[in-house]
Design a protein around this motif. Structure first.
Motif, PDB file in Angstrom:
ATOM      1  N   THR A   1       0.828  -1.209   0.000  1.00 33.76           N
ATOM      2  CA  THR A   1       0.000   0.000   0.000  1.00 33.76           C
ATOM      3  C   THR A   1       0.861   1.257   0.000  1.00 33.76           C
ATOM      4  N   LEU A   2       1.925   1.248   0.800  1.00 33.23           N
ATOM      5  CA  LEU A   2       2.825   2.409   0.866  1.00 33.23           C
ATOM      6  C   LEU A   2       3.541   2.629  -0.460  1.00 33.23           C
ATOM      7  N   ILE A   3       3.971   1.547  -1.098  1.00 37.17           N
ATOM      8  CA  ILE A   3       4.668   1.659  -2.386  1.00 37.17           C
ATOM      9  C   ILE A   3       3.743   2.244  -3.442  1.00 37.17           C
ATOM     10  N   VAL A   4       2.517   1.737  -3.514  1.00 36.01           N
ATOM     11  CA  VAL A   4       1.558   2.229  -4.511  1.00 36.01           C
ATOM     12  C   VAL A   4       1.245   3.701  -4.265  1.00 36.01           C
TER      13      VAL A   4
ATOM     14  N   ALA B   1       6.014  -5.118  -5.866  1.00 38.13           N
ATOM     15  CA  ALA B   1       6.390  -4.078  -6.837  1.00 38.13           C
ATOM     16  C   ALA B   1       6.175  -4.595  -8.248  1.00 38.13           C
ATOM     17  N   HIS B   2       5.227  -4.006  -8.953  1.00 38.34           N
ATOM     18  CA  HIS B   2       4.846  -4.523 -10.273  1.00 38.34           C
ATOM     19  C   HIS B   2       5.523  -3.796 -11.427  1.00 38.34           C
ATOM     20  N   SER B   3       6.158  -2.680 -11.139  1.00 35.16           N
ATOM     21  CA  SER B   3       6.798  -1.896 -12.204  1.00 35.16           C
ATOM     22  C   SER B   3       8.193  -1.485 -11.751  1.00 35.16           C
ATOM     23  N   ASP B   4       8.996  -0.973 -12.698  1.00 35.23           N
ATOM     24  CA  ASP B   4      10.332  -0.493 -12.334  1.00 35.23           C
ATOM     25  C   ASP B   4      10.244   0.656 -11.323  1.00 35.23           C
ATOM     26  N   MET B   5       9.241   1.524 -11.474  1.00 32.83           N
ATOM     27  CA  MET B   5       9.060   2.634 -10.542  1.00 32.83           C
ATOM     28  C   MET B   5       8.835   2.106  -9.127  1.00 32.83           C
ATOM     29  N   GLU B   6       7.989   1.121  -8.998  1.00 26.47           N
ATOM     30  CA  GLU B   6       7.686   0.565  -7.679  1.00 26.47           C
ATOM     31  C   GLU B   6       8.879  -0.193  -7.114  1.00 26.47           C
ATOM     32  N   LYS B   7       9.608  -0.917  -7.958  1.00 28.94           N
ATOM     33  CA  LYS B   7      10.811  -1.616  -7.499  1.00 28.94           C
ATOM     34  C   LYS B   7      11.852  -0.618  -7.010  1.00 28.94           C
TER      35      LYS B   7
ATOM     36  N   TYR C   1      15.069   2.015  -3.015  1.00 28.21           N
ATOM     37  CA  TYR C   1      15.578   3.308  -2.573  1.00 28.21           C
ATOM     38  C   TYR C   1      15.256   3.535  -1.093  1.00 28.21           C
ATOM     39  N   SER C   2      14.156   2.954  -0.636  1.00 31.35           N
ATOM     40  CA  SER C   2      13.697   3.178   0.738  1.00 31.35           C
ATOM     41  C   SER C   2      14.401   2.288   1.756  1.00 31.35           C
ATOM     42  N   CYS C   3      15.382   1.534   1.319  1.00 32.97           N
ATOM     43  CA  CYS C   3      16.138   0.657   2.227  1.00 32.97           C
ATOM     44  C   CYS C   3      17.431   1.314   2.715  1.00 32.97           C
ATOM     45  N   GLY C   4      17.571   2.605   2.531  1.00 31.98           N
ATOM     46  CA  GLY C   4      18.819   3.296   2.870  1.00 31.98           C
ATOM     47  C   GLY C   4      19.133   3.374   4.345  1.00 31.98           C
ATOM     48  N   GLY C   5      18.178   3.052   5.206  1.00 30.80           N
ATOM     49  CA  GLY C   5      18.409   3.159   6.644  1.00 30.80           C
ATOM     50  C   GLY C   5      18.958   1.896   7.282  1.00 30.80           C
TER      51      GLY C   5
ATOM     52  N   LEU D   1       6.798   7.484   1.997  1.00 31.66           N
ATOM     53  CA  LEU D   1       8.210   7.124   1.911  1.00 31.66           C
ATOM     54  C   LEU D   1       8.838   7.031   3.295  1.00 31.66           C
ATOM     55  N   GLN D   2       8.475   7.956   4.167  1.00 36.01           N
ATOM     56  CA  GLN D   2       9.019   7.932   5.524  1.00 36.01           C
ATOM     57  C   GLN D   2       8.563   6.679   6.271  1.00 36.01           C
ATOM     58  N   ASP D   3       7.289   6.311   6.112  1.00 32.77           N
ATOM     59  CA  ASP D   3       6.777   5.084   6.736  1.00 32.77           C
ATOM     60  C   ASP D   3       7.423   3.848   6.110  1.00 32.77           C
TER      61      ASP D   3
END
Length: 260
Positions: free
Chosen positions: A33-36, A91-97, A102-106, A69-71
């Protein structure tokens, strides 16, 4: 009696496993849900592909408008392994992947190296665009433990394997090959250390009130050469100003006495 204990144990184990599976499903549904939501907002501001997304992600992740993104970043610190294992469902698209990775930086440095290794497998299997893999080799979260993790660990066997595999993936891009060679040789790490040392020295110089006053005065004079002269002129003019002020008071008293 023994049979009852075994049956009870198996029943308990089954219920517990169902509970864990249900909890993991809920976590993955929330991440989906957050990715979409993040992808929809990104596209609404003109991020039509991963190149534009990469250019804007740093600003997006700190914007209140992109709370998803923060969540997502907060959740993926705990669930990134499950998320990568369920990449096709989440993740169904390159944008979602891209948004997912990108959100794994922490992550910690160790976990981030593991993330890169698993992402490398996805690239080799044709499940991940190589540009997304290149983007995440330097996390977007510059304050995290994982920032510049490849550059800082040139002797780590896992890091070296990632870099060598990356050279093969980007064999047609000489500039990236050269960059990877600098990492493998340790040159990039030495350059980074030199840069960070210079930055730390500058911060200490500007913020430490206990520095040797002779050195700090010299620096102030070099940065603001006119400042010292201005202070001296003020001290020279001060007695003159006081004298004029006293004289005016005296004249005023004399004038009042005459009127009496």
């Amino acid at each position: 009696m023994t049979t009852r204990i075994i049956v009870f144990f198996l029943l308990f184990s089954t219920v517990f496993n169902f509970h864990l599976a249900g909890a993991e499903t809920n976590d993955m549904e929330r991440i989906r849900t957050l990715i979409v939501g993040a992808a929809t907002k990104a596209e609404s501001i003109g991020c039509r592909n991963i190149d534009i997304l990469a250019d804007n992600y740093k600003g997006m992740r700190s914007s209140p408008k992109f709370s998803e993104l923060q969540d997502l970043e907060a959740d993926l610190v705990h669930f990134w392994r499950e998320a990568l294992a369920n990449m096709g469902r989440l993740a169904h698209s390159d944008m979602e992947k891209a948004l997912l990775l990108y959100s794994c930086g922490g992550l910690s440095s160790k976990d981030y190296i593991d993330l890169l290794q698993e992402s490398l497998v996805l690239v080799k299997n044709g499940d991940l665009d190589r540009e997304i893999f290149y983007d995440i080799q330097t996390p977007f979260n510059e304050t995290s433990d994982a920032w510049a993790v490849l550059i800082k660990n040139p002797e780590n066997p896992a890091v070296r394997e990632i870099i060598k595999s990356s050279k093969k993936i980007f064999h047609d891009m000489p500039e990236r090959i050269s960059s990877y060679d600098r990492i493998l040789s340790g040159k990039s790490f030495r350059e980074l250390e030199k840069f960070e040392t210079g930055m730390r020295d500058e911060v200490v110089l500007n913020s430490n009130p206990t520095l040797d006053t002779r050195n700090s005065t010299t620096v102030v004079q070099e940065v603001f050469p006119e400042r010292d002269e201005t202070i001296k002129k003020r001290w020279v003019k001060l007695p003159m100003i006081i004298g004029v002020f006293v004289g005016l008071i005296g004249a005023g008293i004399w004038f009042l006495k005459r009127r009496e």
